[in-house]
Design an enzyme around this catalytic site. Structure first.
Site, mmCIF file in Angstrom:
data_model
loop_
_atom_site.group_PDB
_atom_site.id
_atom_site.type_symbol
_atom_site.label_atom_id
_atom_site.label_comp_id
_atom_site.label_asym_id
_atom_site.label_seq_id
_atom_site.Cartn_x
_atom_site.Cartn_y
_atom_site.Cartn_z
ATOM 1 N N SER A 102 99.202 -32.107 52.998
ATOM 2 C CA SER A 102 98.030 -32.253 53.873
ATOM 3 C C SER A 102 98.222 -33.482 54.740
ATOM 4 O O SER A 102 98.396 -34.577 54.219
ATOM 5 C CB SER A 102 96.757 -32.453 53.048
ATOM 6 O OG SER A 102 96.498 -31.348 52.237
ATOM 7 N N GLU B 258 95.866 -38.513 56.052
ATOM 8 C CA GLU B 258 96.111 -38.866 54.653
ATOM 9 C C GLU B 258 97.502 -39.502 54.576
ATOM 10 O O GLU B 258 97.757 -40.410 53.790
ATOM 11 C CB GLU B 258 96.062 -37.605 53.774
ATOM 12 C CG GLU B 258 96.460 -37.901 52.344
ATOM 13 C CD GLU B 258 96.564 -36.673 51.444
ATOM 14 O OE1 GLU B 258 95.916 -35.648 51.721
ATOM 15 O OE2 GLU B 258 97.303 -36.764 50.453
ATOM 16 N N ARG C 272 91.817 -39.856 47.288
ATOM 17 C CA ARG C 272 93.118 -40.276 47.849
ATOM 18 C C ARG C 272 93.150 -41.787 48.123
ATOM 19 O O ARG C 272 93.770 -42.236 49.090
ATOM 20 C CB ARG C 272 93.419 -39.534 49.155
ATOM 21 C CG ARG C 272 93.546 -38.037 49.033
ATOM 22 C CD ARG C 272 94.756 -37.624 48.200
ATOM 23 N NE ARG C 272 95.034 -36.218 48.362
ATOM 24 C CZ ARG C 272 94.416 -35.247 47.669
ATOM 25 N NH1 ARG C 272 93.511 -35.543 46.750
ATOM 26 N NH2 ARG C 272 94.725 -33.979 47.886
#
Ligand code: EPU
Length: 333
Positions: free
Chosen positions: A234, A329, A158
């Site tokens: 998420s 995130e 990510r």
């Protein structure tokens, strides 16, 4: 003030001063100097990875650069240049339809193509960085067009150079993907292989369309549809802990899921959060999704500050119980 409610999948009713869209590299180059000189600015994609905790006192930019163009092919590989403003899943659907393979496991991820290359989106054993040949940008300070090879994008979990060393310095305009003309299903993700086996599907006979349909079904069963329940997918990343830390936790929690990862062992944040009793809990208008504890949701009318306060409480509880820091995130603004 301009409402951003439609531009973030959490559905937070934050506002910005100006909202500016453009549909070509030239238009972007023409407007950047003024936007930058006027004060704070932020470039968004589909708004699926953002939490506005307050109004944004500046300009928000959004790309409308479209287009899916095959630029090169040989017997087994095709290179395709896609505009940053294309909707990610519409591009995946088009790729599968045209017989460009590789992106099936990334089906139904919300967001847009430009942001996918910044965020290195991933799911079910695949990450977009694996399929990127190069990324085209405009450098904010100079207005110049630049090209980054995949290596120069520095892809990690990510993460990319556009989120780290070069944060805020480039606007992605196009992404060139390198895809396969031969379909090979990617079934390394344990839960996905399990799903294929449970349905009695022979991997050798699985088509790209069928794999895409399966991924869509699995995602729909676990993740909320942003048009029904606001979320940013998420909310936290899965933490990587040392081998020693993992072993000591396994003594107390032998059932703890864990996976080898670069730099140590990955422990699912969703599991940690669930163990702290947060799964399905509500705090005011914010909550933790009942089917996946990694997903924070807006039950309607939540403010970003409310969601962020709950997220910080979750971080504190996970830290207290397991001694592990979990990091968002989502981008917190
Ligand atoms: N788990 C729990 N409780 C929960 C959720 C998960 O115990 O409430 C456990 C599961 O049992 C499983 C493990 O955690 O053993 C992993 O769960 P899952 O396969 O659902 O994946 P994840 O690690 O929670 C990651 C990505 C998702 C991606 C899925 C599938 C991150 C931060 N999230 O979630 O990405 O779709 O894998 O590949 O890496 C996103 O980034 O927005 C996103 C949705």
């Amino acid at each position: 003030m301009f409402s951003l409610q439609k531009y973030n999948t959490f559905g937070i009713d934050a506002h910005c001063k100006h909202f500016v869209e453009y549909d070509s590299v030239e238009a972007l180059q023409a407007l950047l100097p003024q936007v930058v000189s006027e004060g704070p600015w932020l470039h968004i994609g589909g708004g699926s990875n953002l939490l506005f905790t307050k109004d944004f006192a500046g300009t928000i930019l959004h790309s409308q650069i479209r287009g899916i163009e095959e630029v090169q092919r040989d017997e087994i590989t095709v290179w395709v240049r896609v505009g940053a403003g294309e909707v990610w899943d519409e591009w995946v659907a088009e790729a599968v339809k045209r017989g460009y393979f590789g992106l099936e496991n990334l089906s139904l991820i919300p967001g847009e193509v430009g942001a996918s290359a910044v965020q290195n989106i991933g799911a079910y054993g695949a990450e977009v960085g694996q399929f990127i040949e190069r990324v085209e940008t405009v450098e904010v300070a100079t207005g110049q067009r630049c090209t980054f090879s995949r290596e120069n994008c520095q892809y990690g979990y990510r993460s990319s150079v556009f989120k780290t060393a070069l944060r805020g310095q480039h606007v992605v305009t196009h992404v060139v993907f390198r895809l396969s003309l031969q379909f090979v299903p990617q079934l390394s993700y344990r839960a996905l292989a399990g799903e294929v086996a449970r349905r009695g599907i022979d991997p050798a006979s699985l088509s790209a369309e069928a794999l895409r349909a399966l991924i869509i079904e699995v995602r729909r069963s676990k993740l909320p549809d942003p048009s029904e329940l606001g979320s940013a997918g998420s909310f936290f990343m899965n933490p990587v802990v040392s081998e020693a830390k993992c072993q000591s936790l396994l003594e107390s929690y032998p059932e703890m899921p864990h996976f080898p990862a670069e730099g140590g062992v990955k422990v699912p944040a969703g599991w940690l959060i669930e163990q702290c009793g947060w799964k399905g809990r509500r705090v005011g208008h914010a909550g933790v999704y009942e089917k996946q504890a990694l997903v924070l949701v807006n039950h309607g009318g939540a403010t970003g500050a409310e969601v962020w306060a709950m997220a910080q409480q979750i971080q504190a509880d996970v830290k207290a119980k397991f001694g592990i820091a979990i990091c968002p995130e989502a981008n917190i603004l």
